[in-house]
Design an enzyme around this catalytic site. Structure first.
Site, short mmCIF file in Angstrom:
data_model
loop_
_atom_site.label_atom_id
_atom_site.label_comp_id
_atom_site.label_asym_id
_atom_site.label_seq_id
_atom_site.Cartn_x
_atom_site.Cartn_y
_atom_site.Cartn_z
N GLU A 49 13.65 1.80 6.51
CA GLU A 49 12.87 0.46 6.25
C GLU A 49 13.85 -0.65 4.98
OE1 GLU A 49 9.32 -0.74 5.44
OE2 GLU A 49 9.47 -2.75 6.18
N ARG A 273 9.09 16.18 2.28
CA ARG A 273 9.74 15.30 1.40
C ARG A 273 10.42 15.84 -0.47
NH1 ARG A 273 7.86 9.91 2.04
NH2 ARG A 273 8.54 8.51 0.03
N LYS A 283 10.03 3.71 -2.25
CA LYS A 283 10.30 2.17 -3.07
C LYS A 283 9.02 1.39 -3.60
CE LYS A 283 12.98 2.29 1.33
NZ LYS A 283 12.36 2.35 2.12
#
Ligand code: ATP
Ligand code: MG
Length: 570
Positions: A49, A273, A283
């Site tokens: 994103e 992850r 983020k």
């Protein structure tokens, strides 16, 4: 030195082991190829994103997405999941593209989920027509209440049984901008009692009267992540949609949408992850560090972002080695940041030109060296790389050395400069300290030494040995520079365990040394170049604040190898 050799051997052995067995993603892809599920085709994508800059966690995802495609002769695209106009910016789109390029990943194509908004809208209308989606007027709070919990089933919304006609009409009017933000959503009609909360009539569209960086004001309804993601994969012909573990619970929804639409159906596979000690990779947190002024920006050299690490001097190759080593796994685990440091040192040791830099200078006067004379001594640019050649460094009667290379009352094991003690100047002569000059407050301001002219090049013809070698600069030739010393941004090993991450910060993560000095050859040092300051560590010419003729150096990392410590722990 011995320990680094062992490390290399250890790493090599593990490489061989890894090559023998495929990781679970590659096994799944190999199976699909064998069964012909996707006609032998392999296509992956990296779907960030554009709401911030990429961090090292993203690099792991990128390495997996690109690595899997490459290993099977397929392609990997970059797709921006740009469905949240309020949080996204063109700056981030451009930044992420530049980051990937710098890392050395070349996407086959660059796509945008926003290019599919028309198709996604049509498909939503199709689901409504099939009676599988409805417009809900519940407020966000009511929806949360109706949703139930992990242990309690949800309840059907009173708007769930609206007719297809009414839903089509309301959805068209949502698109036309007739309703305010948050007043209605389009939801999939699945199962309010599902054990998987994601299947309890998830939202597909929300109303946001916000300008989008690519579609402008064309839309005031925007698709939710789950509605956009799988369908975008399908449109592009992705075969394996690789993502991190938190999307595992979304996979049933990913599959449900594609099944209802009866369109091409990629396979989603989740991997662990990346977590790193002393680091937060999110983020959401990183943007707060930036907005709250806790760092100087996304590219602050302490940030775990690609732009931050790059500005600090971390080589792309070291980042890639580190994420490759972290591997592909099904369970989350935390990598030791010292392992990243190890790869950084390994790479820079190979590539960084050596120079002499004095971080905290103290003047040394060579009392028996002819005043005004300058000799140019030969220095080796990189002992690891003969082709790097040599350079000439000036020697004169006034030098600078680092303050901590002198002790007035030397410790028993201190073999550097001390009164009456002889030391070797790197590439130069042996010197002996004869006098310590102090100011009124008793601070040492200057050291007086004599040199032995017979020891040029660092060896005494009489075979006399010295135990210490120190770096130095000719005072008249040295270039004044600012050096920025960095320590970990987070003092806490697991900053994620703090309710307020600002409590986990290291208050001493930046120290500015305003009076450092380096060799004159660095006047023209190029921004981004990393040098090894002999005996001190690696330093990168700052690419933002340096001025022509006045480089600023960011400490990339110290020289000490802490790998042995990691192994001891592990
Ligand atoms: P963040 O929470 O930092 O915003 P994100 O997952 O929301 O991360 P996206 O831009 O949506 O960020 O992520 C793009 C891709 O990168 C996703 O497929 C995600 O799985 C992957 N990714 C993000 N962070 C990590 C991480 N720490 N380790 C591995 N993959 C990650
Ligand atoms: Mg995300």
């Amino acid at each position: 030195m011995d320990s680094s050799v062992d490390v290399k051997n250890g790493v090599r052995e593990r490489d061989e082991e890894a090559a023998e067995s495929l990781d679970f993603i590659r096994s799944a892809v190999a199976e699909d190829n064998a069964s012909g599920r996707f006609g032998g085709r392999v296509q992956t994508r990296f779907p960030p994103e554009p709401n911030g800059y990429l961090h090292i966690g993203h690099v792991k995802a990128i390495a997996i997405d690109f690595g899997v495609a490459e290993d099977f002769g397929g392609i990997c695209n970059l797709r921006f999941d740009d469905t949240n106009p309020e949080k996204e910016e063109q700056e981030y789109v451009d930044g992420q593209i530049a980051d990937m390029k710098w890392l050395g990943f070349e996407p086959a194509n660059i796509y945008y989920a926003s290019d599919y908004f028309d198709q996604l809208y049509e498909w939503a209308v199709e689901l409504i027509s099939q009676g599988k989606a409805y417009v809900d007027d519940l407020s966000a709070e009511e929806m949360r209440e109706y949703r139930g919990t992990l242990t309690e089933p949800g309840r059907n919304s009173p708007y769930r049984d609206r007719s297809v006609e009414e839903n089509l009409d309301l959805f068209a009017r949502m698109k036309a901008g007739e309703f305010p933000d948050g007043s209605r959503v389009l939801r999939a009609k699945i199962d309010m009692s599902s054990g998987n909360l994601n299947l309890r009539d998830p939202a597909m569209y929300r109303i946001r009267h916000a300008e989008h960086q690519r579609t402008g004001n064309k839309w005031c309804i925007y698709p939710m992540y789950d509605w956009a993601h799988g369908q975008s994969d399908s449109i592009e012909g992705v075969t394996h949609s690789l993502c991190s573990l938190e999307y595992e619970d979304h996979r049933p929804l990913y599959d449900w949408y594609l099944e209802q639409l009866g369109v091409y159906h990629p396979r989603q596979i989740e991997f662990a992850r990346l977590f790193i000690t002393h680091t937060l990779l999110s983020k959401r947190v990183l943007i707060r560090l930036v907005n709250d002024g806790l760092v100087s920006g996304w590219d602050d050299p302490r940030m775990p972002t690609v732009v931050g690490m790059r500005r600090r001097g971390v080589p792309a190759a070291a980042i890639r080695e580190f994420v490759d080593r972290a591997g592909v796994s099904k369970t989350n685990s935390t990598a030791d940041i010292a392992l990243l440091d190890f790869y950084i040192r390994q790479e820079l040791n190979r590539t960084a030109p050596r120079v002499m830099g004095v971080l905290d200078p103290i003047k040394v006067v060579i009392t028996n060296y002819p005043a005004g004379q300058v000799e140019w001594l030969e220095a080796i640019n990189n002992p690891e790389d003969e082709s790097a050649g040599t350079r000439q460094v000036p020697f004169s009667d006034e030098l600078f050395i680092d303050r901590d290379d002198f002790q007035e009352v030397p410790h028993r094991k201190f073999f550097r400069l001390a009164p009456g003690q002889e030391v070797r100047l790197r590439y130069g002569y042996f010197i002996t300290c004869t006098d310590v000059v102090k100011n009124e407050s008793g601070e040492i301001v200057e050291l007086h030494c004599t040199y032995d002219p017979e020891t040029k090049g660092g060896y005494a013809p009489d075979g006399r040995r010295v135990k210490g070698t120190i770096h130095w600069l000719s005072a008249a030739h040295a270039l004044d520079v600012e050096v920025r010393m960095y320590d970990r941004l987070f003092a806490a090993e697991d900053p994620g365990s703090y309710d307020d991450f600002s409590q986990a910060l290291n208050p001493n993560s930046l120290e500015i040394l305003p009076a450092a000095k380096v060799e004159p050859s660095l006047t023209s040092a190029e921004q981004g170049t990393v040098y090894q300051f002999e005996r001190k560590g690696y330093f990168c010419v700052d690419s933002k604040d340096s001025r022509p003729g006045a480089p600023i150096f960011n400490q990339t990392i110290g020289l000490r190898d802490s790998w042995a410590k990691i192994q001891g722990k592990g």
